[in-house]
Design an enzyme around this catalytic site. Structure first.
Site, PDB file in Angstrom:
ATOM      1  N   LYS A   1      32.633  33.593  35.239  1.00 45.56           N
ATOM      2  CA  LYS A   1      32.774  32.645  36.346  1.00 45.56           C
ATOM      3  C   LYS A   1      32.135  31.312  36.012  1.00 45.56           C
ATOM      4  O   LYS A   1      32.618  30.273  36.447  1.00 45.56           O
ATOM      5  CB  LYS A   1      32.158  33.217  37.631  1.00 45.56           C
ATOM      6  CG  LYS A   1      32.999  34.325  38.237  1.00 45.56           C
ATOM      7  CD  LYS A   1      32.582  34.634  39.655  1.00 45.56           C
ATOM      8  CE  LYS A   1      33.430  35.739  40.242  1.00 45.56           C
ATOM      9  NZ  LYS A   1      32.928  36.254  41.496  1.00 45.56           N
TER      10      LYS A   1
ATOM     11  N   LYS B   1      42.071  42.722  35.123  1.00 47.89           N
ATOM     12  CA  LYS B   1      42.037  43.502  36.369  1.00 47.89           C
ATOM     13  C   LYS B   1      42.791  42.766  37.481  1.00 47.89           C
ATOM     14  O   LYS B   1      42.876  41.525  37.462  1.00 47.89           O
ATOM     15  CB  LYS B   1      40.589  43.795  36.793  1.00 47.89           C
ATOM     16  CG  LYS B   1      39.857  42.589  37.307  1.00 47.89           C
ATOM     17  CD  LYS B   1      38.625  42.956  38.133  1.00 47.89           C
ATOM     18  CE  LYS B   1      38.045  41.659  38.671  1.00 47.89           C
ATOM     19  NZ  LYS B   1      36.929  41.736  39.532  1.00 47.89           N
TER      20      LYS B   1
ATOM     21  N   LYS C   1      41.848  39.283  43.636  1.00 48.41           N
ATOM     22  CA  LYS C   1      42.309  38.435  44.741  1.00 48.41           C
ATOM     23  C   LYS C   1      42.110  36.956  44.419  1.00 48.41           C
ATOM     24  O   LYS C   1      42.687  36.102  45.074  1.00 48.41           O
ATOM     25  CB  LYS C   1      41.602  38.814  46.040  1.00 48.41           C
ATOM     26  CG  LYS C   1      40.082  38.764  45.982  1.00 48.41           C
ATOM     27  CD  LYS C   1      39.443  39.464  47.174  1.00 48.41           C
ATOM     28  CE  LYS C   1      37.981  39.744  46.884  1.00 48.41           C
ATOM     29  NZ  LYS C   1      37.431  40.900  47.545  1.00 48.41           N
TER      30      LYS C   1
HETATM   31  P1  TYM Z   1      34.545  42.707  45.257  1.00 50.54           P
HETATM   32  O1  TYM Z   1      34.580  42.121  46.620  1.00 50.54           O
HETATM   33  O2  TYM Z   1      35.035  41.879  44.139  1.00 50.54           O
HETATM   34  O3  TYM Z   1      35.384  44.053  45.241  1.00 50.54           O
HETATM   35  C1  TYM Z   1      35.160  45.080  46.189  1.00 50.54           C
HETATM   36  C2  TYM Z   1      35.293  46.436  45.537  1.00 50.54           C
HETATM   37  O4  TYM Z   1      36.595  46.583  44.963  1.00 50.54           O
HETATM   38  C3  TYM Z   1      36.482  46.951  43.593  1.00 50.54           C
HETATM   39  N1  TYM Z   1      37.597  46.354  42.857  1.00 50.54           N
HETATM   40  C4  TYM Z   1      38.428  47.030  42.075  1.00 50.54           C
HETATM   41  N2  TYM Z   1      38.504  48.330  41.764  1.00 50.54           N
HETATM   42  C5  TYM Z   1      39.502  48.715  40.925  1.00 50.54           C
HETATM   43  N3  TYM Z   1      40.417  47.857  40.409  1.00 50.54           N
HETATM   44  C6  TYM Z   1      40.368  46.540  40.691  1.00 50.54           C
HETATM   45  N4  TYM Z   1      41.263  45.714  40.182  1.00 50.54           N
HETATM   46  C7  TYM Z   1      39.339  46.079  41.558  1.00 50.54           C
HETATM   47  N5  TYM Z   1      39.012  44.860  42.061  1.00 50.54           N
HETATM   48  C8  TYM Z   1      37.939  45.041  42.836  1.00 50.54           C
HETATM   49  C9  TYM Z   1      35.145  46.377  43.147  1.00 50.54           C
HETATM   50  O5  TYM Z   1      34.652  47.030  42.010  1.00 50.54           O
HETATM   51  C10 TYM Z   1      34.295  46.616  44.369  1.00 50.54           C
HETATM   52  O6  TYM Z   1      33.825  47.936  44.402  1.00 50.54           O
HETATM   53  N6  TYM Z   1      29.706  42.275  44.079  1.00 50.54           N
HETATM   54  C11 TYM Z   1      30.688  43.093  44.764  1.00 50.54           C
HETATM   55  C12 TYM Z   1      30.393  43.246  46.234  1.00 50.54           C
HETATM   56  C13 TYM Z   1      29.027  43.756  46.553  1.00 50.54           C
HETATM   57  C14 TYM Z   1      28.587  45.096  46.456  1.00 50.54           C
HETATM   58  C15 TYM Z   1      27.254  45.095  46.931  1.00 50.54           C
HETATM   59  C16 TYM Z   1      29.194  46.286  46.026  1.00 50.54           C
HETATM   60  C17 TYM Z   1      27.992  43.026  47.042  1.00 50.54           C
HETATM   61  N7  TYM Z   1      26.914  43.837  47.279  1.00 50.54           N
HETATM   62  C18 TYM Z   1      26.490  46.275  46.943  1.00 50.54           C
HETATM   63  C19 TYM Z   1      28.437  47.440  46.064  1.00 50.54           C
HETATM   64  C20 TYM Z   1      27.112  47.435  46.527  1.00 50.54           C
HETATM   65  C21 TYM Z   1      32.057  42.441  44.640  1.00 50.54           C
HETATM   66  O7  TYM Z   1      32.170  41.269  44.398  1.00 50.54           O
HETATM   67  O8  TYM Z   1      33.089  43.247  44.923  1.00 50.54           O
END
Ligand code: TYM
Length: 329
Positions: A112, A196, A199
């Protein structure tokens, strides 16, 4: 005692099929066996510029999708990160335990920070806020997709460091709960199957948004990249596009990869992609209908108010406990 589960999703745009299959679907599975906290992590979304009005709407929509995907607010605690001030406070306390070197090594930061001209401090300390989210609830398990595993590893390192410093268990050291790739741990882009599904991708044809209309879903799968052959067979390395589509098919139908390969043996990609589009549209239909119901004024707000109250009680106690350990209380 029942195990604790924490996970979060950023409200930074339309949630995708990757978010659903890699994470949210597993949340619904865990909620009946464990004590679950699911959070719309709006403070994390601020690490890159957001339009305030759109963010406000996305926060509510993400929470609506949680419920529409099957999270029961009577069973799981569903809330917004910024509604519980302990998250930001704990994040500062943990920033003073984390090292810049380990934060700079995070793959997502490296990615990023090359994409944005002005790299904010928040982009660097982002995983510490994530550690705060998790450690505040003494979570045993954190259901996340593969891309978040490195951040979780850092959370574990920080927890272990603090426990060692105080010579006692201050924080529970959490475990990731991540499906293998063949079961949704990393759903890939429909156009570039080596990346991957995300969004934040500029081309919306590369992802399925959970609120995409059925005809859009069918179209996107039709234009999904496969390979030059015509055999529907799972082979991550040599057939990443087809393999990704098979994983999506398998997770939406509940059938094994082998059953799918047998069904489409000799049928070619066209029929397979058409059926997959229809299957995914059908899988998302009830979710989309539920989101509409939850859009009535006040419904999601009430769920989130109640969730914030429950979360604040747990998080506040943990914050005070750590403040005492540090000598700032
Ligand atoms: P985020 O918002 O990018 O994504 C949310 C969840 O979706 C999963 N994910 C995927 N899994 C499989 N294939 C994909 N293409 C894919 N894209 C997204 C992510 O792995 C995630 O589980 N930093 C985190 C949010 C967060 C968080 C936390 C998660 C903040 N605090 C504490 C767990 C515990 C994030 O940006 O996820």
């Amino acid at each position: 005692m029942q195990k604790r589960v924490f996970s979060g999703v950023q409200p930074s745009g339309a949630l995708t099929l990757g978010n659903y299959l890699g994470a949210i679907k597993n949340f619904t599975r865990l909620q009946h066996e464990t004590n679950c906290f699911f959070c719309v992590v709006d403070l994390h979304a601020l690490t890159v510029p957001q339009d305030p009005a759109a963010l406000r709407e996305n926060i509510k929509n993400t929470a609506r999708l949680f419920v529409a995907c099957g999270l029961d607010p009577q069973v799981s605690t569903i809330f917004v990160q910024s509604h519980v001030s302990a998250h930001a406070e704990m994040s500062w306390l943990l920033e003073c335990q984390a090292y810049i070197g380990e934060l700079r090594r995070m793959t997502q930061f490296k990615d990023k920070s090359t994409r944005h001209e002005n790299v904010t401090a928040g982009l660097l300390t982002y995983p510490v806020l994530m550690a705060a989210d998790i450690l505040l609830y003494d979570a045993d398990l954190v259901p996340v997709g593969e891309d978040q595993k490195q951040h979780l590893e850092l959370t574990r390192d920080i927890a272990i460091r603090v426990n060692n410093r105080f010579g006692e268990k201050v924080f529970t050291v959490p475990e990731p709960y991540t499906p293998p790739r063949s079961a949704g741990g990393r759903i890939m882009s429909l156009l570039e199957p080596e990346k991957k599904m995300s969004k934040s991708d500029e081309n919306p044809k590369s992802y399925i948004a959970l609120l995409d209309p059925p005809e859009v879903i069918v179209k996107k799968f039709k234009s999904a990249v496969t390979d030059s052959g015509n055999e529907v067979r799972y082979d991550e390395e040599n057939k990443p596009g087809v393999s990704n589509l098979m994983v999506i098919y398998s997770l939406c139908s509940g059938e094994s990869l082998e059953t799918i390969a047998n069904r489409y043996s000799g049928a070619g990609y066209g029929k397979f992609k058409q059926d997959l589009g229809e299957l995914v549209a059908e899988t998302l239909r009830p979710i989309q209908e539920k989101v509409k119901e939850l859009s009535a004024p006040g419904v999601i707000e009430e769920i989130l108010d109640s969730g914030a109250g429950k979360a604040a009680a747990v998080a506040g106690a943990k914050l005070r406990f750590f403040q005492e350990k540090l000598g700032v209380r």
